[in-house]
Write a protein that holds these residues in place. Sequence first.
Motif, PDB file in Angstrom:
ATOM      1  N   THR A  22      -9.450  -8.966   1.866  1.00 37.88           N
ATOM      2  CA  THR A  22      -8.420  -9.849   2.396  1.00 37.88           C
ATOM      3  C   THR A  22      -9.040 -10.625   3.553  1.00 37.88           C
ATOM      4  N   ALA A  23      -8.736 -11.907   3.638  1.00 38.36           N
ATOM      5  CA  ALA A  23      -9.257 -12.736   4.730  1.00 38.36           C
ATOM      6  C   ALA A  23      -8.083 -13.436   5.415  1.00 38.36           C
ATOM      7  N   ILE A  24      -8.107 -13.419   6.736  1.00 38.30           N
ATOM      8  CA  ILE A  24      -7.088 -14.095   7.541  1.00 38.30           C
ATOM      9  C   ILE A  24      -7.816 -15.009   8.522  1.00 38.30           C
ATOM     10  N   THR A  25      -7.398 -16.269   8.587  1.00 39.13           N
ATOM     11  CA  THR A  25      -7.936 -17.186   9.592  1.00 39.13           C
ATOM     12  C   THR A  25      -6.777 -17.782  10.382  1.00 39.13           C
ATOM     13  N   ALA A  64      -6.240  -9.574  -0.941  1.00 40.00           N
ATOM     14  CA  ALA A  64      -6.907  -8.849  -2.015  1.00 40.00           C
ATOM     15  C   ALA A  64      -5.847  -8.183  -2.887  1.00 40.00           C
ATOM     16  N   GLN A  65      -6.223  -7.872  -4.104  1.00 44.15           N
ATOM     17  CA  GLN A  65      -5.290  -7.213  -5.016  1.00 44.15           C
ATOM     18  C   GLN A  65      -5.417  -5.690  -4.980  1.00 44.15           C
ATOM     19  N   GLY A  66      -6.399  -5.196  -4.261  1.00 45.99           N
ATOM     20  CA  GLY A  66      -6.595  -3.750  -4.146  1.00 45.99           C
ATOM     21  C   GLY A  66      -7.520  -3.441  -2.994  1.00 45.99           C
ATOM     22  N   THR A  67      -7.710  -2.139  -2.729  1.00 43.27           N
ATOM     23  CA  THR A  67      -8.542  -1.732  -1.594  1.00 43.27           C
ATOM     24  C   THR A  67      -9.876  -1.141  -2.028  1.00 43.27           C
ATOM     25  N   SER A 126       0.692  -3.647   3.121  1.00 45.85           N
ATOM     26  CA  SER A 126       1.563  -3.196   4.202  1.00 45.85           C
ATOM     27  C   SER A 126       0.819  -3.146   5.527  1.00 45.85           C
ATOM     28  N   GLU A 127      -0.464  -2.768   5.516  1.00 45.47           N
ATOM     29  CA  GLU A 127      -1.245  -2.723   6.753  1.00 45.47           C
ATOM     30  C   GLU A 127      -1.625  -4.130   7.216  1.00 45.47           C
ATOM     31  N   VAL A 128      -1.865  -5.035   6.270  1.00 49.54           N
ATOM     32  CA  VAL A 128      -2.142  -6.424   6.635  1.00 49.54           C
ATOM     33  C   VAL A 128      -0.913  -7.015   7.320  1.00 49.54           C
ATOM     34  N   THR A 138     -11.505 -10.110   8.218  1.00 47.14           N
ATOM     35  CA  THR A 138     -11.648  -9.770   6.810  1.00 47.14           C
ATOM     36  C   THR A 138     -11.758  -8.258   6.691  1.00 47.14           C
ATOM     37  N   GLY A 139     -11.198  -7.716   5.627  1.00 50.50           N
ATOM     38  CA  GLY A 139     -11.252  -6.275   5.435  1.00 50.50           C
ATOM     39  C   GLY A 139     -10.525  -5.853   4.175  1.00 50.50           C
ATOM     40  N   ARG A 140     -10.579  -4.560   3.909  1.00 48.04           N
ATOM     41  CA  ARG A 140      -9.898  -3.998   2.735  1.00 48.04           C
ATOM     42  C   ARG A 140      -8.782  -3.077   3.213  1.00 48.04           C
ATOM     43  N   GLU A 141      -7.587  -3.616   3.257  1.00 46.85           N
ATOM     44  CA  GLU A 141      -6.415  -2.848   3.657  1.00 46.85           C
ATOM     45  C   GLU A 141      -5.297  -3.153   2.671  1.00 46.85           C
TER      46      GLU A 141
END
Length: 71
Positions: A38-41, A28-31, A63-65, A57-60
Motif C-alpha cells: 500500500t502506498a500513501i502520498t 494493496a489487496q493483501g498483506t 483497517s490498519e491503513v 509504503t507498507g503491507r498492512e
Amino acid sequence: MLKAEYIQLFEPSQRPTASFYFFSIDTAQGTDAKNDTTAITVWGVFAGGIFLADGWTGREPPSEVLMRLTG
C-alpha cells in the motif's frame, strides 16, 4: 509524467506553506509478500504549484491503513 526541470527540492525549513493538502492512496489487496504494498502520498498545494509533503509504503490490512490515516 513530470519533467525533471519541474522538480524543485526544498529543505524542510524552506518548504512552502500549503493552502491545502490532499492525499493519494494505492491500496494493496493483501498483506502477503506476493502482494503489492500500500502506498500513501500527501501533497501540499501552494501559489507556485504542488509539493510532496509526506509518503508511506507498507503491507498492512485496510483497517490498519485507515487507523494510520485517521489517527
